[in-house]
Scaffold this motif. Structure first.
Motif, mmCIF file in Angstrom:
data_model
loop_
_atom_site.group_PDB
_atom_site.id
_atom_site.type_symbol
_atom_site.label_atom_id
_atom_site.label_comp_id
_atom_site.label_asym_id
_atom_site.label_seq_id
_atom_site.Cartn_x
_atom_site.Cartn_y
_atom_site.Cartn_z
ATOM 1 N N GLU A 96 7.650 47.782 48.434
ATOM 2 C CA GLU A 96 6.210 47.969 48.334
ATOM 3 C C GLU A 96 5.905 49.200 47.490
ATOM 4 N N SER A 149 -1.186 51.195 49.680
ATOM 5 C CA SER A 149 -0.331 50.174 49.082
ATOM 6 C C SER A 149 -1.030 49.705 47.812
ATOM 7 N N ALA A 200 -1.655 47.136 44.708
ATOM 8 C CA ALA A 200 -1.554 45.724 44.313
ATOM 9 C C ALA A 200 -2.403 45.566 43.053
ATOM 10 N N GLN A 242 -7.862 44.865 53.182
ATOM 11 C CA GLN A 242 -6.698 44.456 53.959
ATOM 12 C C GLN A 242 -5.725 45.624 54.078
ATOM 13 N N ARG A 243 -4.710 45.456 54.933
ATOM 14 C CA ARG A 243 -3.694 46.486 55.134
ATOM 15 C C ARG A 243 -2.317 45.864 54.938
ATOM 16 N N SER A 244 -1.382 46.680 54.452
ATOM 17 C CA SER A 244 0.005 46.245 54.293
ATOM 18 C C SER A 244 0.844 46.909 55.370
ATOM 19 N N TYR A 245 1.475 46.094 56.202
ATOM 20 C CA TYR A 245 2.323 46.641 57.259
ATOM 21 C C TYR A 245 3.753 46.837 56.778
ATOM 22 N N ALA A 246 4.060 46.371 55.558
ATOM 23 C CA ALA A 246 5.369 46.642 54.963
ATOM 24 C C ALA A 246 5.426 48.096 54.500
ATOM 25 N N ALA A 247 4.274 48.670 54.217
ATOM 26 C CA ALA A 247 4.204 50.026 53.666
ATOM 27 C C ALA A 247 4.234 51.092 54.748
ATOM 28 N N GLY A 294 -0.026 50.418 58.924
ATOM 29 C CA GLY A 294 -0.657 49.611 57.885
ATOM 30 C C GLY A 294 -1.360 50.499 56.881
ATOM 31 N N ILE A 346 -4.820 48.542 51.202
ATOM 32 C CA ILE A 346 -4.380 47.970 49.926
ATOM 33 C C ILE A 346 -5.436 48.255 48.862
ATOM 34 N N GLU A 352 -6.342 47.466 44.958
ATOM 35 C CA GLU A 352 -6.058 46.560 43.833
ATOM 36 C C GLU A 352 -6.442 47.271 42.538
#
Length: 148
Positions: free
Chosen positions: A23, A36, A38, A62-67, A71, A74, A76
């Motif tokens: 990520e 995060s 994108a 939205q949120r990224s839980y991989a980062a 969370g 995100i 863009e």
């Protein structure tokens, strides 16, 4: 003109997780919450680790839980400019040459580069960043986008 929903963020880029699926994270310059990244600029931005950028775009909501376990929001990014590396201010522009002199084309201005790094001398038309004073040997540099 209608109002635009564009935000800007500034910070340093890093990858969390294993390549090539890690990520892309931005640590904000103001010590805020990591984001995060994108959006359409992601392929170019993934190559700019440890570089400080200012990006324009919008928060996706939205949120990224991989980062991050909590969370990360995100962002863009649809455009960006390199602003520095390792605390050294940078310029982001296109390499040009006239006679034997090198220039960086930045927002319609032509800035003389006294010591263009050798690896960049054959890259006329490429978008690059140069960190450090343009009248002295460049401290950090990198190719953002090869000549189209």
């Amino acid at each position: 003109l209608p109002p635009t929903n564009r935000d800007t963020v500034r910070g340093t880029l890093s990858i969390v997780g294993n390549e090539p699926t890690g990520e892309l994270i931005m640590t904000p310059a103001n010590d805020g919450e990591s984001l995060s990244i994108a959006g359409s600029q992601l392929p170019l931005l993934r190559a700019l680790r440890k570089v400080e950028i200012m990006a324009a775009g919008r928060f996706s909501g939205q949120r990224s839980y991989a980062a991050s376990p909590r969370g990360a929001r995100i962002f863009e990014a649809d455009s960006f400019v390199v602003r520095g590396m390792d605390g050294v201010p940078a310029r982001d522009g296109i390499i040009a040459q006239q006679n034997s002199r090198y220039f960086l084309l930045v927002e319609g201005r032509r800035l003389a580069v006294e010591y263009m790094p050798k690896p960049l001398q054959g890259k006329l038309g490429a978008r690059v960043f140069l960190a450090g004073p343009l009248e002295a040997p460049i401290i950090y540099y990198g190719v953002i986008l090869e000549r189209p």
